[in-house]
Design an enzyme around this catalytic site. Structure first.
Site, PDB file in Angstrom:
ATOM      1  N   ASP A 150      79.341  63.582   9.716  1.00 24.27           N
ATOM      2  CA  ASP A 150      79.726  62.958   8.454  1.00 24.27           C
ATOM      3  C   ASP A 150      78.560  62.943   7.464  1.00 24.27           C
ATOM      4  OD1 ASP A 150      78.310  61.234  10.097  1.00 24.27           O
ATOM      5  OD2 ASP A 150      79.747  59.595  10.017  1.00 24.27           O
ATOM      6  N   ASP A 185      91.916  65.213  21.584  1.00 22.89           N
ATOM      7  CA  ASP A 185      91.127  65.976  22.558  1.00 22.89           C
ATOM      8  C   ASP A 185      91.098  65.294  23.925  1.00 22.89           C
ATOM      9  OD1 ASP A 185      90.512  67.930  20.727  1.00 22.89           O
ATOM     10  OD2 ASP A 185      88.432  67.322  20.413  1.00 22.89           O
TER      11      ASP A 185
END
Length: 476
Positions: free
Chosen positions: A225, A77
């Site tokens: 996560d 990105d």
């Protein structure tokens, strides 16, 4: 609250000691049998990683696994010139016959979670290994983790973080001290006790089916996560933690980088408490013990807020105690909760001894590090408490990356790092004021001839001084 938190850690210590005596009889894939070697995709999420991208890619290219069963996705990105370097290195690696893809998005929707989710849509692997840009897995990493997926109930295999630059500075030693505690005692203790643990965002491997069954990656918290970990375990997937498989990584060497990392982790934990704890409590198949440990797992960052309040209130309490002798019995009862300190001392010593040994010298070094760590942790309490409050009250913020440096020794310089922010935080001013506030607290101990809280106040004084002045004078 801190006392009950210490009790939860004590139980994890007991679980850890039991785990060390247990024998791992898990059924495993035989990777010497070609028919049992599954297809694996390695995902490498990147965002402007000029200083570490080459080290990362060249290291990943050394992973020892059959080329026809391995795919590497570079989820890039980046918006700076690091893209050019990444493209060149990927082309070079591809010439060796390695299946490596350079995947770039038009926008950073969902940040890291969005990149992982988009890569997952085209991933060829049955299992998805994830490494952040500062991690350096050993060549045999997949061979040490993939075999455990022979058990179809295993959704994640997580490995222990090791540290490339543990001894770089006092700041890195403190961070390593805290992370070793989490990765050695907490993760092993929770896993052995069959309580919920978390995939740590990197240095672990997922079953693709588990990710999809749990609802896929989501960017609505800063710790995607932890969020996916709880959703997966609520879906009855099992996690396997491998304490003895180390994955080296770089610790932040500048306090501004550590602050940004701490903010993200602590706010994300509070966001996940808000999002997932009610689901955990309502799930009838989850034991009371797992709900108890899940409470402190998701709420552990909120301990910073409690410690900050205790610290601020302790000064007026010191004067109240001395001006109201009738309350002395009450304060004596409260002092009994100081047993929490002894519990934490024992819990932190076990992982420290595993890394540094059990010699007398090591024990005295531990005592110094224990006091230093908790002092600096208190110094971070303003910064982290604001993160926690934002998380609990649902204030949204961008995913702020932690700058990477690629430094390992004192001679290396970080001051030219283009990703460091020079923005002055108002939090630093509050921390400096609290430094003087606790200087007054120490003066008060001598004025009142009451030294019951002086060690606590000395730690707060030193911790806020370290964090405030390190933040002010470590600007690039």
């Amino acid at each position: 609250m801190i006392f009950f938190y210490s009790i939860s850690e004590l139980q994890l210590l007991l679980n850890y000691l039991k785990a060390k005596k247990s024998i791992d009889n898990a059924e495993k894939f035989d990777l010497n049998n070609p028919a049992e070697i599954p297809k694996v995709t390695i995902q490498l999420p990147l965002y402007n990683e000029m200083y570490v991208v080459e080290r990362l890619l060249r290291n990943i290219a050394k992973i020892d696994y059959p080329k026809d069963k391995l795919e590497i996705q570079v989820l890039d990105d980046s918006t700076d010139e690091s893209v050019i370097k990444t493209t060149e290195i990927i082309a070079e690696i591809r010439q060796r016959g390695i299946d490596i893809q350079h995947i770039q998005r038009e926008n950073r929707s969902g940040f890291k979670a969005g990149a992982l989710k988009e890569g997952l849509e085209i991933a060829k692997g049955e299992f998805i290994a994830i490494f952040d840009s500062d991690f350096m897995p050993n060549p045999d990493w997949l061979k040490n983790t993939v075999p455990y997926f022979k058990n179809p109930e295993i959704g994640v295999v997580q490995t222990r973080w090791a540290h490339l630059n543990r001894d770089y500075s006092l700041l890195t030693k403190i961070q390593a001290f805290a992370l070793d505690f989490h990765f050695i005692l907490e993760q092993t203790g929770r896993n052995f006790g069959r309580h919920f643990i978390n995939f740590n965002g990197t240095a672990g491997i997922w079953r693709k089916e588990c990710i999809l069954d749990a609802g896929n990656w989501s960017g609505d918290t800063l710790t995607e996560d932890l969020d996916l970990s709880y959703r997966a375990q609520l879906k009855k997937w099992k996690f396997k933690y491998l304490e003895d498989v180390e994955t080296p990584a770089e610790l932040p060497v500048v306090i501004s980088a550590a602050r940004s990392q701490q903010f993200r982790w602590n706010k994300g934990a509070a966001e996940n408490f808000r999002k997932n704890y009610r689901k955990l409590v309502k799930e009838p198949s989850v034991s009371f013990g797992t709900k108890f440990h899940g409470f402190f797992h998701l709420l552990n960052s909120s301990m910073f807020l409690i410690v900050l309040l205790l610290g601020i209130l302790s000064v007026p309490v010191l004067y109240i105690k001395n001006n109201n002798p009738a309350f002395s019995w009450y304060f004596n009862v409260l002092a009994g909760f100081g047993i929490s300190t002894i519990i934490f001392f024992c819990c932190y010593f076990v992982p420290y001894a595993k890394i540094h040994g059990k010699s007398l010298k090591s024990f005295f070094n531990f005592m110094g590090m224990f006091i230093t760590f908790f002092a600096v942790a208190m110094g971070f309490s303003v910064h982290n408490s604001l993160a926690v409050l934002e998380g609990h009250f649902g204030k949204r913020s961008e995913f702020i990356r932690t700058p990477k440096f690629n430094v390992n020794t004192f001679k290396d310089s970080w001051k030219g790092n283009k990703y460091l922010s020079n923005k002055f935080s108002e939090n630093i001013l509050i921390e400096a004021l609290l430094f003087f506030y606790f200087a007054f607290a120490i003066y008060s101990a001598f004025k009142l001839n009451d030294f019951g809280l002086v060690l606590f106040h000395l730690m707060l004084f030193g911790g806020f001084g370290f964090v405030a002045f390190k933040s002010i004078f470590s600007k690039t």
